[in-house]
Write a protein that holds these residues in place. Structure first.
Motif, PDB file in Angstrom:
ATOM      1  N   LYS A  49       4.202   5.392   3.852  1.00  0.00           N
ATOM      2  CA  LYS A  49       3.017   6.494   3.422  1.00  0.00           C
ATOM      3  C   LYS A  49       2.228   5.942   4.424  1.00  0.00           C
ATOM      4  O   LYS A  49       0.974   6.755   3.733  1.00  0.00           O
ATOM      5  CB  LYS A  49       3.390   6.572   2.016  1.00  0.00           C
TER       6      LYS A  49
ATOM      7  N   ASP B 225       1.552   6.938   7.638  1.00  0.00           N
ATOM      8  CA  ASP B 225       1.243   8.428   8.155  1.00  0.00           C
ATOM      9  C   ASP B 225       2.308   8.301   8.597  1.00  0.00           C
ATOM     10  O   ASP B 225       2.543   9.258   9.782  1.00  0.00           O
ATOM     11  CB  ASP B 225       0.052   8.236   8.255  1.00  0.00           C
TER      12      ASP B 225
ATOM     13  N   LYS C 171       9.266   3.034   1.661  1.00  0.00           N
ATOM     14  CA  LYS C 171       8.453   3.871   2.034  1.00  0.00           C
ATOM     15  C   LYS C 171       7.089   3.563   2.075  1.00  0.00           C
ATOM     16  O   LYS C 171       6.152   4.699   2.365  1.00  0.00           O
ATOM     17  CB  LYS C 171       9.506   4.613   1.449  1.00  0.00           C
ATOM     18  N   ASP C 172       6.417   2.969   0.851  1.00  0.00           N
ATOM     19  CA  ASP C 172       5.247   2.937   0.522  1.00  0.00           C
ATOM     20  C   ASP C 172       4.351   2.484   1.607  1.00  0.00           C
ATOM     21  O   ASP C 172       3.154   2.787   1.676  1.00  0.00           O
ATOM     22  CB  ASP C 172       5.575   1.924   0.050  1.00  0.00           C
TER      23      ASP C 172
END
Length: 142
Positions: free
Chosen positions: A50, A53, A46-47
């Protein structure tokens, strides 16, 4: 540094080194090898998503992660699934190395490398009386 704040004020949960943070900051400029590095370091997907994007549940992101994880690795690493005894028995039956490789679904070069790693030489097997002289085909005039 326990966590890192991004522009949105959300925290990244893992403990990252300065190098992992630098790679994450690259975003779209990140190379596949750097993505592979992040995955090996245990950075959460998830990092990474992120940072890129991207939606972590999207098909595109999952494919990117898959490609990064298996970058440079053979899809099916060739494993030699044969024992020395089995190899010798097949040679005793008169099979050539090429035929044994085909039967065992091993590349010929892989089987030859396996033989050299295990110190198996047909010439030595013939001297020991394990194989008949007809098994030695190299150098034989026909």
């Amino acid at each position: 540094m326990d966590s890192k704040n991004d522009e949105g004020g959300e925290k990244m949960n893992a403990i990252y080194t300065w190098r992992t943070i630098k790679v994450l900051e690259k975003g779209y400029d990140m190379k596949i090898s750097e993505l592979n590095y992040l995955l090996r370091r245990g950075v959460e997907e998830k990092d990474i998503a992120k940072s890129l994007d991207m939606d972590p549940k999207s098909k595109e992101f999952k494919k990117l992660i898959y490609n990064a994880r298996y970058m440079g690795k053979h899809s099916e690493k060739s494993k030699v699934n044969i024992t020395m005894e089995e190899y010798i028995n097949l040679r005793k039956k008169g099979l050539q190395v090429r035929e044994i490789a085909r039967i065992k679904n091993i590349k010929l070069r892989t089987l030859q490398y396996w033989k050299s790693r295990h110190g198996i030489r047909d010439k030595d097997l013939i001297k020991q009386g394990i194989l008949p002289k007809t098994c030695l085909t190299r150098g034989v005039k026909r």
